[in-house]
Design a protein around this motif. Structure first.
Motif, PDB file in Angstrom:
ATOM      1  N   ALA A 127      73.495  74.305-167.888  1.00 47.45           N
ATOM      2  CA  ALA A 127      72.651  73.478-167.029  1.00 47.45           C
ATOM      3  C   ALA A 127      73.441  72.310-166.455  1.00 47.45           C
ATOM      4  N   LEU A 128      74.303  71.703-167.270  1.00 48.15           N
ATOM      5  CA  LEU A 128      75.136  70.595-166.792  1.00 48.15           C
ATOM      6  C   LEU A 128      76.072  71.064-165.696  1.00 48.15           C
ATOM      7  N   ALA A 129      76.630  72.252-165.843  1.00 49.39           N
ATOM      8  CA  ALA A 129      77.526  72.789-164.814  1.00 49.39           C
ATOM      9  C   ALA A 129      76.787  72.983-163.493  1.00 49.39           C
ATOM     10  N   ARG A 130      75.551  73.463-163.558  1.00 51.26           N
ATOM     11  CA  ARG A 130      74.782  73.677-162.327  1.00 51.26           C
ATOM     12  C   ARG A 130      74.456  72.355-161.641  1.00 51.26           C
ATOM     13  N   VAL A 131      74.065  71.355-162.429  1.00 51.77           N
ATOM     14  CA  VAL A 131      73.760  70.052-161.834  1.00 51.77           C
ATOM     15  C   VAL A 131      75.023  69.421-161.258  1.00 51.77           C
ATOM     16  N   ALA A 132      76.150  69.548-161.956  1.00 55.02           N
ATOM     17  CA  ALA A 132      77.412  69.008-161.442  1.00 55.02           C
ATOM     18  C   ALA A 132      77.804  69.688-160.138  1.00 55.02           C
ATOM     19  N   ARG A 133      77.568  71.000-160.046  1.00 58.12           N
ATOM     20  CA  ARG A 133      77.860  71.718-158.801  1.00 58.12           C
ATOM     21  C   ARG A 133      76.994  71.209-157.663  1.00 58.12           C
ATOM     22  N   ARG A 134      75.735  70.962-157.967  1.00 61.46           N
ATOM     23  CA  ARG A 134      74.827  70.434-156.946  1.00 61.46           C
ATOM     24  C   ARG A 134      75.298  69.081-156.441  1.00 61.46           C
ATOM     25  N   LEU A 135      75.720  68.211-157.343  1.00 61.48           N
ATOM     26  CA  LEU A 135      76.184  66.883-156.955  1.00 61.48           C
ATOM     27  C   LEU A 135      77.501  66.961-156.193  1.00 61.48           C
ATOM     28  N   ALA A 136      78.359  67.904-156.544  1.00 62.64           N
ATOM     29  CA  ALA A 136      79.610  68.086-155.798  1.00 62.64           C
ATOM     30  C   ALA A 136      79.318  68.501-154.360  1.00 62.64           C
ATOM     31  N   THR A 137      78.291  69.325-154.177  1.00 68.21           N
ATOM     32  CA  THR A 137      77.888  69.712-152.817  1.00 68.21           C
ATOM     33  C   THR A 137      77.373  68.504-152.044  1.00 68.21           C
ATOM     34  N   GLU A 138      76.577  67.662-152.703  1.00 70.84           N
ATOM     35  CA  GLU A 138      76.095  66.447-152.055  1.00 70.84           C
ATOM     36  C   GLU A 138      77.257  65.537-151.665  1.00 70.84           C
ATOM     37  N   GLN A 139      78.274  65.497-152.486  1.00 69.24           N
ATOM     38  CA  GLN A 139      79.429  64.653-152.196  1.00 69.24           C
ATOM     39  C   GLN A 139      80.179  65.142-150.963  1.00 69.24           C
TER      40      GLN A 139
ATOM     41  N   TRP B 276      73.386  63.961-173.114  1.00 74.31           N
ATOM     42  CA  TRP B 276      73.227  62.671-172.426  1.00 74.31           C
ATOM     43  C   TRP B 276      73.717  62.772-170.987  1.00 74.31           C
ATOM     44  N   ALA B 277      74.831  63.503-170.779  1.00 67.37           N
ATOM     45  CA  ALA B 277      75.360  63.657-169.423  1.00 67.37           C
ATOM     46  C   ALA B 277      74.382  64.432-168.550  1.00 67.37           C
ATOM     47  N   LEU B 278      73.775  65.470-169.119  1.00 68.68           N
ATOM     48  CA  LEU B 278      72.794  66.247-168.360  1.00 68.68           C
ATOM     49  C   LEU B 278      71.611  65.378-167.968  1.00 68.68           C
ATOM     50  N   LEU B 279      71.092  64.594-168.922  1.00 69.81           N
ATOM     51  CA  LEU B 279      69.961  63.730-168.605  1.00 69.81           C
ATOM     52  C   LEU B 279      70.334  62.685-167.562  1.00 69.81           C
ATOM     53  N   ALA B 280      71.513  62.085-167.704  1.00 68.89           N
ATOM     54  CA  ALA B 280      71.950  61.085-166.727  1.00 68.89           C
ATOM     55  C   ALA B 280      72.110  61.699-165.340  1.00 68.89           C
ATOM     56  N   LEU B 281      72.683  62.898-165.251  1.00 65.00           N
ATOM     57  CA  LEU B 281      72.924  63.529-163.954  1.00 65.00           C
ATOM     58  C   LEU B 281      71.639  64.067-163.332  1.00 65.00           C
ATOM     59  N   VAL B 282      70.713  64.506-164.163  1.00 69.11           N
ATOM     60  CA  VAL B 282      69.404  64.906-163.638  1.00 69.11           C
ATOM     61  C   VAL B 282      68.727  63.712-162.970  1.00 69.11           C
ATOM     62  N   ARG B 283      68.854  62.550-163.583  1.00 69.62           N
ATOM     63  CA  ARG B 283      68.256  61.348-163.011  1.00 69.62           C
ATOM     64  C   ARG B 283      68.988  60.915-161.739  1.00 69.62           C
ATOM     65  N   VAL B 284      70.304  61.066-161.707  1.00 71.67           N
ATOM     66  CA  VAL B 284      71.053  60.789-160.478  1.00 71.67           C
ATOM     67  C   VAL B 284      70.596  61.719-159.364  1.00 71.67           C
ATOM     68  N   THR B 285      70.456  62.998-159.681  1.00 74.56           N
ATOM     69  CA  THR B 285      70.025  63.977-158.680  1.00 74.56           C
ATOM     70  C   THR B 285      68.641  63.638-158.142  1.00 74.56           C
ATOM     71  N   GLY B 286      67.754  63.220-159.027  1.00 72.34           N
ATOM     72  CA  GLY B 286      66.422  62.827-158.580  1.00 72.34           C
ATOM     73  C   GLY B 286      66.454  61.611-157.679  1.00 72.34           C
ATOM     74  N   ARG B 287      67.312  60.639-158.003  1.00 70.43           N
ATOM     75  CA  ARG B 287      67.423  59.442-157.165  1.00 70.43           C
ATOM     76  C   ARG B 287      68.008  59.779-155.795  1.00 70.43           C
ATOM     77  N   LEU B 288      68.847  60.794-155.742  1.00 67.69           N
ATOM     78  CA  LEU B 288      69.396  61.222-154.452  1.00 67.69           C
ATOM     79  C   LEU B 288      68.394  62.019-153.636  1.00 67.69           C
ATOM     80  N   GLY B 289      67.318  62.470-154.267  1.00 70.19           N
ATOM     81  CA  GLY B 289      66.341  63.306-153.571  1.00 70.19           C
ATOM     82  C   GLY B 289      66.820  64.720-153.363  1.00 70.19           C
TER      83      GLY B 289
END
Length: 477
Positions: free
Chosen positions: A351-363, A415-428
């Motif tokens: 799950a962390l890998a998928r969220v990190a991939r999503r954020l890399a795309t946003e970047q 903790w990283a997954l929870l933190a990144l999920v919250r970052v993703t939510g803040r980014l919309g």
């Protein structure tokens, strides 16, 4: 990385502050192993401040009154507080770590005794020694103090909720809220520590990283304080209780300490000015990483994220090994690829890998408008939106970088997954589908820390006076 946790030292095993002659047993910062020296100085400061819950200690409940009487402390307490010369010896992040016991107790006192005096003399020192991280420390002392103070309130609130669960099962509803606050504070501390360590390992300074930390940290911690107020109120602690008064004072001290919403506007403007430079550096970092090939991360990058190891100016000679500041942002795609390639079948890692991939795309999408952003009006909503998103993405990169160099809880995925999920939510941004809820594991760690007297920081630092508090509460050891 082995998280630093000082050895046991009960309050009765050390002399009372009033019985200690000035500077007795306090070596200058920089003598001996640097990381151990930082821990020693931090613990000694905690001793001199006294039991935070005791009314008889000279720096206990009366610490605010003491600050009013002594704007700048003298004697043993004054000697243990670090000065500008110590930045070169133990690094900017080491200075913040030394001062955490003070910051944790009272943001206003921390500002009066440390933030204001140090910041006042670090502009000139920074001009003389740009590689020393003086300017970054001056800019980030306030946010670092705010993180520590909020961590103290979180620790108290979590301990109260954990103790109430047996008698009032309804308070379980606050466990996910407190877990989210814990993850956010760890993320904020990770970004701040990385920003403080970066000048010793990078070329050309790190204005974007420093501005991003100085901007986003007060915002996120402000939201955390709102959540803590909600939890305390919902758990039966009204405005007149000690816990709510402490929280109210912290909120009031934010303006004086320069970490309220108004003060962050200037930091956002500096981040906007740095966006084009960050884009140019990012392109160079990507070319460098592509040239190095698989596993070809910059050699200094792992040292940057290894928070237990001291990085002090003057001990490094970056030269050809200096990395661009945007190499930090490059951690997002690298970490996503590394996590996806891990052989274990832990669903939280996947799950962390998928969220990190999503954020890399946003970047990648975000960098397209950068070349003109630095010349835009900082009040322009689009430009401000770009800076908001970049600050959050740098926060995510710091989380992944620190996590991959840590072990124990910090090296785990929850903790990283929870933190990144919250970052993703803040980014919309849309969240990848997952059945993993990391909040339970994060709460379990937080609750155990409150039971064992361990701080809510990235180092898992033992709280010196916790045993005394447990003895007062229950008579145990």
């Amino acid at each position: 990385m082995t998280l630093t946790r000082p050895g046991p030292l009960a309050p009765e095993e050390v002399a009372r502050p009033t019985a200690v002659p000035p500077c007795a047993g306090v070596p200058p910062l920089g003598e001996g192993p640097l990381s151990a020296d930082v821990v020693l100085r931090s613990r000694w400061l905690d001793v001199l401040l006294g039991d935070p819950a005791g009314s008889d200690g000279p720096r206990g409940r009366t610490v605010t009154a003491a600050a009013q009487r002594d704007p700048l402390p003298s004697g043993a307490l004054g000697a243990v507080l670090p000065g500008p010369a110590d930045v070169r010896r133990v690094g900017a992040d080491g200075i913040v770590r030394v001062l955490r016991p003070l910051f944790r107790r009272d943001l206003g006192v921390g500002f009066a005794w440390a933030v204001r005096p140090l910041s006042g003399v670090l502009g000139a020192a920074g001009g003389a020694e740009p590689a020393g991280g003086h300017g970054d420390l001056a800019a980030l002392l306030g946010p670092a103090a705010l993180i520590a103070a909020a961590g103290g309130v979180l620790h108290t609130t979590a301990r109260l909720v954990d103790g109430l669960i047996a008698h009032e099962p309804g308070v379980r509803q606050w466990q996910p809220v407190l877990a989210a606050v814990f993850a956010d504070l760890l993320a904020c501390e990770s970004l701040t520590a990385v920003a403080l360590r970066a000048p010793a390992l990078t070329e050309g300074g790190t204005p974007a990283l420093t501005a991003a930390a100085g901007y986003v940290v007060p915002h996120l911690v402000g939201q955390a304080l709102d959540d803590l107020e909600l939890v305390l109120n919902g758990s039966g602690f009204g405005p007149g209780t000690t816990e709510r008064r402490t929280l109210a004072k912290l909120a009031a001290d934010r303006a004086a300490a320069g970490v309220d919403a108004a003060a962050t506007a200037a930091r956002q403007a500096r981040l906007i000015q740095a966006l084009p430079t960050l884009a140019d550096q990012a392109a160079g970092a990507s070319r460098t990483l592509d040239a190095r090939g698989e596993g070809g991360e910059h050699p200094q990058l792992r040292r940057l994220f290894r928070l237990g190891a001291t990085v002090a100016a003057g001990t490094e000679a970056p030269g050809a090994d200096a990395m661009p500041a945007a190499a930090v942002a490059a951690v997002l795609p690298e970490a996503a690829a590394r996590l996806a390639g891990r052989p274990d079948d832990d669903p939280a890692v996947a799950a962390l890998a998928r969220v990190a991939r999503r954020l890399a795309t946003e970047q990648r999408r975000l960098r397209l408008p950068y070349p003109t952003a630095g010349h835009s009006d900082p009040a322009d909503p689009v430009t401000r939106g770009l800076s908001d998103r970049q600050a959050l993405l740098l926060l995510a990169a710091a989380v992944l970088g620190v996590g991959q160099e840590a072990d124990g809880f910090l090296g785990g995925p929850h903790w990283a997954l929870l933190a990144l999920v919250r970052v993703t939510g803040r980014l919309g941004a849309p969240l990848p589908a997952t059945d993993v809820d990391p909040a339970g594991d994060v709460w379990a760690e937080l609750a155990e820390r409150t039971r064992q007297g361990v701080d809510c920081d990235v180092y898992g630092t033992e709280l010196l006076w916790a045993k005394a508090g447990r003895r007062r509460a229950g008579g145990g050891t």
